[in-house]
Design a protein around this motif. Structure first.
Motif, PDB file in Angstrom:
ATOM      1  N   SER A 139       0.821  -1.223   0.000  1.00 56.16           N
ATOM      2  CA  SER A 139       0.000   0.000   0.000  1.00 56.16           C
ATOM      3  C   SER A 139       0.850   1.267   0.000  1.00 56.16           C
ATOM      4  CB  SER A 139      -0.980   0.005   1.174  1.00 56.16           C
ATOM      5  OG  SER A 139      -0.268   0.008   2.390  1.00 56.16           O
ATOM      6  N   CYS A 170      -3.827  -0.067  -2.964  1.00 56.30           N
ATOM      7  CA  CYS A 170      -3.677  -1.527  -3.089  1.00 56.30           C
ATOM      8  C   CYS A 170      -3.583  -2.153  -1.706  1.00 56.30           C
ATOM      9  CB  CYS A 170      -2.448  -1.872  -3.921  1.00 56.30           C
ATOM     10  SG  CYS A 170      -2.643  -1.393  -5.643  1.00 56.30           S
ATOM     11  N   THR A 171      -4.234  -3.302  -1.561  1.00 57.13           N
ATOM     12  CA  THR A 171      -4.278  -4.007  -0.286  1.00 57.13           C
ATOM     13  C   THR A 171      -4.080  -5.503  -0.515  1.00 57.13           C
ATOM     14  OG1 THR A 171      -6.665  -4.390  -0.431  1.00 57.13           O
ATOM     15  CG2 THR A 171      -5.942  -2.346   0.650  1.00 57.13           C
ATOM     16  N   GLN A 202      -9.443  -5.789  -9.062  1.00 54.74           N
ATOM     17  CA  GLN A 202      -9.511  -4.339  -8.966  1.00 54.74           C
ATOM     18  C   GLN A 202     -10.389  -3.943  -7.795  1.00 54.74           C
ATOM     19  OE1 GLN A 202     -10.811  -2.426 -12.548  1.00 54.74           O
ATOM     20  NE2 GLN A 202     -10.292  -0.393 -11.803  1.00 54.74           N
ATOM     21  N   ASN A 203      -9.964  -2.904  -7.069  1.00 58.26           N
ATOM     22  CA  ASN A 203     -10.789  -2.307  -6.011  1.00 58.26           C
ATOM     23  C   ASN A 203     -11.713  -1.321  -6.674  1.00 58.26           C
ATOM     24  OD1 ASN A 203      -9.450  -3.559  -3.915  1.00 58.26           O
ATOM     25  ND2 ASN A 203      -8.017  -1.896  -3.610  1.00 58.26           N
ATOM     26  N   TYR A 204     -12.988  -1.499  -6.508  1.00 58.08           N
ATOM     27  CA  TYR A 204     -13.926  -0.568  -7.118  1.00 58.08           C
ATOM     28  C   TYR A 204     -14.263   0.593  -6.192  1.00 58.08           C
ATOM     29  CZ  TYR A 204     -14.261  -3.779 -10.944  1.00 58.08           C
ATOM     30  OH  TYR A 204     -13.939  -4.571 -12.016  1.00 58.08           O
ATOM     31  N   GLU A 205     -13.998   0.439  -4.888  1.00 57.72           N
ATOM     32  CA  GLU A 205     -14.258   1.523  -3.938  1.00 57.72           C
ATOM     33  C   GLU A 205     -13.233   2.641  -4.083  1.00 57.72           C
ATOM     34  OE1 GLU A 205     -13.443  -1.739  -2.153  1.00 57.72           O
ATOM     35  OE2 GLU A 205     -15.360  -2.268  -3.044  1.00 57.72           O
ATOM     36  N   CYS A 206     -12.012   2.277  -4.454  1.00 62.03           N
ATOM     37  CA  CYS A 206     -10.941   3.256  -4.610  1.00 62.03           C
ATOM     38  C   CYS A 206     -10.024   2.773  -5.734  1.00 62.03           C
ATOM     39  CB  CYS A 206     -10.150   3.404  -3.314  1.00 62.03           C
ATOM     40  SG  CYS A 206      -9.351   1.880  -2.768  1.00 62.03           S
ATOM     41  N   TYR A 211      -5.784  -2.177  -6.359  1.00 54.21           N
ATOM     42  CA  TYR A 211      -6.093  -3.596  -6.507  1.00 54.21           C
ATOM     43  C   TYR A 211      -5.966  -4.272  -5.151  1.00 54.21           C
ATOM     44  CZ  TYR A 211      -5.524  -2.355 -11.342  1.00 54.21           C
ATOM     45  OH  TYR A 211      -5.672  -1.744 -12.548  1.00 54.21           O
ATOM     46  N   SER A 212      -6.663  -5.391  -5.018  1.00 58.58           N
ATOM     47  CA  SER A 212      -6.563  -6.207  -3.809  1.00 58.58           C
ATOM     48  C   SER A 212      -6.035  -7.579  -4.181  1.00 58.58           C
ATOM     49  CB  SER A 212      -7.925  -6.371  -3.135  1.00 58.58           C
ATOM     50  OG  SER A 212      -8.333  -5.166  -2.558  1.00 58.58           O
TER      51      SER A 212
END
Length: 180
Positions: free
Chosen positions: A42, A48-49, A72-76, A79-80
Protein backbone atom coordinates in the motif's frame (compact mmCIF):
# COMPACT_ATOMS: atom_id res chain seq x y z
CA UNK A 1 -8.55 -17.73 -16.61
CA UNK A 2 -6.28 -15.57 -18.71
CA UNK A 3 -6.85 -12.24 -20.44
CA UNK A 4 -5.30 -10.67 -23.50
CA UNK A 5 -3.32 -7.46 -22.90
CA UNK A 6 -0.90 -5.29 -24.80
CA UNK A 7 2.20 -7.20 -25.94
CA UNK A 8 5.60 -7.16 -24.27
CA UNK A 9 8.78 -9.22 -24.32
CA UNK A 10 10.91 -10.99 -21.75
CA UNK A 11 13.66 -8.42 -22.37
CA UNK A 12 11.29 -5.59 -21.42
CA UNK A 13 10.06 -7.54 -18.40
CA UNK A 14 13.66 -8.19 -17.34
CA UNK A 15 14.31 -4.45 -17.34
CA UNK A 16 11.07 -3.86 -15.44
CA UNK A 17 12.13 -6.41 -12.83
CA UNK A 18 14.96 -4.07 -11.82
CA UNK A 19 12.51 -1.19 -11.37
CA UNK A 20 10.06 -3.44 -9.51
CA UNK A 21 12.79 -4.53 -7.08
CA UNK A 22 13.80 -0.90 -6.47
CA UNK A 23 10.20 0.09 -5.74
CA UNK A 24 10.18 -2.37 -2.84
CA UNK A 25 13.69 -1.49 -1.61
CA UNK A 26 15.65 -4.45 -3.01
CA UNK A 27 18.87 -4.06 -4.97
CA UNK A 28 19.58 -5.87 -8.25
CA UNK A 29 21.24 -8.94 -6.74
CA UNK A 30 19.88 -9.66 -3.26
CA UNK A 31 17.11 -12.23 -2.74
CA UNK A 32 13.66 -10.70 -3.18
CA UNK A 33 11.28 -11.44 -0.31
CA UNK A 34 7.65 -11.24 -1.48
CA UNK A 35 6.44 -11.16 2.13
CA UNK A 36 8.38 -7.96 2.82
CA UNK A 37 7.09 -6.52 -0.46
CA UNK A 38 3.54 -7.49 0.50
CA UNK A 39 3.86 -5.43 3.69
CA UNK A 40 4.97 -2.44 1.60
CA UNK A 41 2.26 -2.88 -1.05
CA UNK A 42 0.00 0.00 0.00
CA UNK A 43 3.00 2.32 0.37
CA UNK A 44 4.27 1.53 -3.11
CA UNK A 45 0.88 1.34 -4.87
CA UNK A 46 -1.77 3.69 -3.47
CA UNK A 47 -5.10 2.00 -2.88
CA UNK A 48 -3.68 -1.53 -3.09
CA UNK A 49 -4.28 -4.01 -0.29
CA UNK A 50 -3.91 -7.68 0.50
CA UNK A 51 -5.81 -10.15 2.63
CA UNK A 52 -4.95 -13.60 3.92
CA UNK A 53 -8.10 -15.74 3.63
CA UNK A 54 -8.92 -18.95 5.50
CA UNK A 55 -8.67 -21.87 3.04
CA UNK A 56 -12.35 -22.86 3.39
CA UNK A 57 -13.54 -19.32 2.78
CA UNK A 58 -11.04 -18.94 -0.07
CA UNK A 59 -12.49 -22.05 -1.74
CA UNK A 60 -15.96 -20.48 -1.63
CA UNK A 61 -14.66 -17.46 -3.58
CA UNK A 62 -12.15 -19.05 -5.95
CA UNK A 63 -11.44 -22.32 -7.68
CA UNK A 64 -9.94 -25.11 -5.57
CA UNK A 65 -6.61 -25.02 -7.43
CA UNK A 66 -6.17 -21.24 -7.12
CA UNK A 67 -3.56 -20.17 -4.56
CA UNK A 68 -4.05 -16.42 -4.78
CA UNK A 69 -5.65 -13.83 -7.02
CA UNK A 70 -5.70 -10.11 -7.71
CA UNK A 71 -8.80 -8.01 -8.40
CA UNK A 72 -9.51 -4.34 -8.97
CA UNK A 73 -10.79 -2.31 -6.01
CA UNK A 74 -13.93 -0.57 -7.12
CA UNK A 75 -14.26 1.52 -3.94
CA UNK A 76 -10.94 3.26 -4.61
CA UNK A 77 -8.16 3.19 -7.15
CA UNK A 78 -5.96 0.16 -6.79
CA UNK A 79 -6.09 -3.60 -6.51
CA UNK A 80 -6.56 -6.21 -3.81
CA UNK A 81 -4.54 -9.39 -3.54
CA UNK A 82 -6.20 -12.36 -1.85
CA UNK A 83 -3.97 -15.16 -0.60
CA UNK A 84 -4.98 -18.59 0.64
CA UNK A 85 -3.92 -18.90 4.31
CA UNK A 86 -2.05 -22.18 3.74
CA UNK A 87 -0.01 -20.49 0.98
CA UNK A 88 0.93 -17.56 3.19
CA UNK A 89 1.74 -19.87 6.10
CA UNK A 90 4.03 -22.07 3.98
CA UNK A 91 5.76 -18.99 2.56
CA UNK A 92 6.21 -17.44 6.01
CA UNK A 93 7.13 -20.48 8.10
CA UNK A 94 9.04 -22.61 5.63
CA UNK A 95 10.15 -20.10 2.96
CA UNK A 96 8.50 -22.44 0.45
CA UNK A 97 9.76 -21.26 -2.94
CA UNK A 98 6.58 -22.14 -4.82
CA UNK A 99 4.40 -20.28 -2.32
CA UNK A 100 6.71 -17.25 -2.33
CA UNK A 101 6.44 -17.37 -6.12
CA UNK A 102 2.61 -17.29 -5.98
CA UNK A 103 2.74 -14.16 -3.83
CA UNK A 104 5.33 -12.51 -6.08
CA UNK A 105 3.17 -13.35 -9.10
CA UNK A 106 0.23 -11.39 -7.65
CA UNK A 107 2.49 -8.45 -6.79
CA UNK A 108 3.63 -8.50 -10.41
CA UNK A 109 0.01 -8.34 -11.59
CA UNK A 110 -0.43 -5.12 -9.57
CA UNK A 111 2.75 -3.66 -11.08
CA UNK A 112 1.85 -4.62 -14.64
CA UNK A 113 -1.70 -3.31 -14.24
CA UNK A 114 -0.26 -0.02 -12.98
CA UNK A 115 1.78 0.18 -16.22
CA UNK A 116 -1.35 -0.27 -18.32
CA UNK A 117 -1.13 -4.00 -18.99
CA UNK A 118 -4.84 -4.36 -18.34
CA UNK A 119 -7.31 -6.67 -20.10
CA UNK A 120 -8.17 -5.54 -23.61
CA UNK A 121 -11.67 -6.97 -23.16
CA UNK A 122 -13.75 -8.66 -20.48
CA UNK A 123 -13.54 -11.97 -22.34
CA UNK A 124 -11.39 -14.50 -20.52
CA UNK A 125 -9.57 -17.41 -22.14
CA UNK A 126 -8.27 -20.75 -20.89
CA UNK A 127 -4.52 -20.71 -20.27
CA UNK A 128 -2.21 -21.26 -23.25
CA UNK A 129 -4.76 -19.95 -25.79
CA UNK A 130 -3.37 -16.41 -25.98
CA UNK A 131 0.16 -15.94 -27.39
CA UNK A 132 2.51 -15.58 -24.41
CA UNK A 133 3.64 -12.06 -25.20
CA UNK A 134 -0.04 -10.88 -24.99
CA UNK A 135 -1.06 -13.03 -22.01
CA UNK A 136 -1.60 -11.34 -18.65
CA UNK A 137 -0.74 -14.61 -16.88
CA UNK A 138 2.46 -15.24 -18.85
CA UNK A 139 3.59 -11.66 -18.32
CA UNK A 140 3.08 -11.91 -14.54
CA UNK A 141 4.81 -15.32 -14.44
CA UNK A 142 7.74 -14.10 -16.50
CA UNK A 143 8.12 -10.91 -14.48
CA UNK A 144 7.96 -12.79 -11.17
CA UNK A 145 10.67 -15.14 -12.41
CA UNK A 146 12.86 -12.18 -13.35
CA UNK A 147 12.19 -10.52 -9.98
CA UNK A 148 12.89 -13.64 -7.92
CA UNK A 149 15.97 -14.66 -9.96
CA UNK A 150 17.79 -11.55 -11.20
CA UNK A 151 19.24 -12.53 -14.56
CA UNK A 152 22.75 -11.08 -14.28
CA UNK A 153 23.20 -12.29 -10.69
CA UNK A 154 22.25 -15.87 -11.58
CA UNK A 155 24.38 -16.35 -14.71
CA UNK A 156 26.36 -19.55 -14.28
CA UNK A 157 24.46 -20.74 -11.20
CA UNK A 158 23.05 -24.25 -11.00
CA UNK A 159 19.40 -24.87 -10.19
CA UNK A 160 20.37 -25.97 -6.67
CA UNK A 161 22.37 -22.80 -6.11
CA UNK A 162 19.43 -20.67 -7.24
CA UNK A 163 17.02 -22.58 -4.99
CA UNK A 164 19.29 -22.18 -1.96
CA UNK A 165 20.34 -18.57 -2.59
CA UNK A 166 17.03 -17.11 -3.77
CA UNK A 167 14.45 -19.38 -2.10
CA UNK A 168 12.65 -20.27 -5.32
CA UNK A 169 10.96 -23.42 -6.53
CA UNK A 170 12.58 -25.97 -8.80
CA UNK A 171 10.28 -24.75 -11.59
CA UNK A 172 11.58 -21.18 -11.28
CA UNK A 173 15.19 -22.38 -11.33
CA UNK A 174 14.68 -24.74 -14.27
CA UNK A 175 12.92 -22.02 -16.28
CA UNK A 176 15.75 -19.60 -15.53
CA UNK A 177 18.33 -22.14 -16.77
CA UNK A 178 16.44 -22.56 -20.05
CA UNK A 179 16.86 -18.83 -20.70
CA UNK A 180 20.67 -18.96 -20.88
Amino acid sequence: MDYKTKPTSRKILRNNAKIFRQLFGFNETEPFDPLIALEKLSDVFTGCTYQIIDDDEFDRNASKNEMSFCVQNYECEGYSIYIRESVYTAAYRYKDGAKLGFICHELCHVYLLSLGFSPLSSQGYPENVIPAYCSMEWQAKALSGEVMLPYEATIGMTAEEMINEYQVSRGFADTRLRLE
